[in-house]
Design an enzyme around this catalytic site. Sequence first.
Site, PDB file in Angstrom:
ATOM      1  CG  ASP A 108      -2.006   0.845   1.236  1.00 42.89           C
ATOM      2  OD1 ASP A 108      -1.957   1.559   0.339  1.00 42.89           O
ATOM      3  OD2 ASP A 108      -2.673   1.007   2.234  1.00 42.89           O
ATOM      4  NE  ARG A 170      -6.189 -12.628   9.641  1.00 39.90           N
ATOM      5  CZ  ARG A 170      -5.471 -11.567   9.345  1.00 39.90           C
ATOM      6  NH1 ARG A 170      -4.659 -11.598   8.182  1.00 39.90           N
ATOM      7  NH2 ARG A 170      -5.199 -10.693  10.392  1.00 39.90           N
TER       8      ARG A 170
END
Length: 186
Positions: A108, A170
């Site tokens: 990111d 997840r």
Amino acid sequence: MLCNQSMDQPVLHRLITADEIALIIKKLGDQISRDYSGKELILVCILKGAFMFLSDLIRHLPMPVKIDFVRLASYGAGTKTSGWVEITKDIETPIEGKDVLIIEDIVDSGRTLQFLKERLELSHPRSVKICTLLDKKARREVNIDADYVGKEIGNVFVVGYGIDFNESYRNLPEIYYVAPSQNDQP
Ligand code: IMP
Ligand code: MG
């Protein structure tokens, strides 16, 4: 769409199917196998988000491979990283003189990887490269690039395939983006 819209259960939209993930990983596996042919590789997986990616990727690597794990805490609220990174679980494998490949879920701002790469280089490996499943290239705040990128994505928050939102999602086999709530609209 998967869930109803509230703070606890955000609306999820599918972004990358399980079939596409499998293709992306096969392609990465082929590239890495070519580049490291005849070498031994140490894969350093960043917990927790990259665990599923690592487990699928190593099945495409025919060369001798060792794996290790590092856990990094990066301080920030909600979906934003602050850039302050700390190691909460270090690797246990000696990497001096070895070829190391960092396995990450998403790049990111790039601060997590910049920190980890510099930290690993202190142990004098022969090489340190980076393999990321997803790359939010447009959001980079520091000068770091992954050597292997599965797929570039835009400025969306994603979950699934090992990647979490507040430790949930997840387990989803596909990758979804979280739709902004009405409150987040400009
Ligand atoms: P960076 O240090 O800003 O590059 O942040 C990278 C880390 O932030 C990744 O390893 C993820 O743990 C987390 N992250 C960044 N984007 C997302 C996202 O869309 N969903 C979930 N976690 C994310
Ligand atoms: Mg992560």
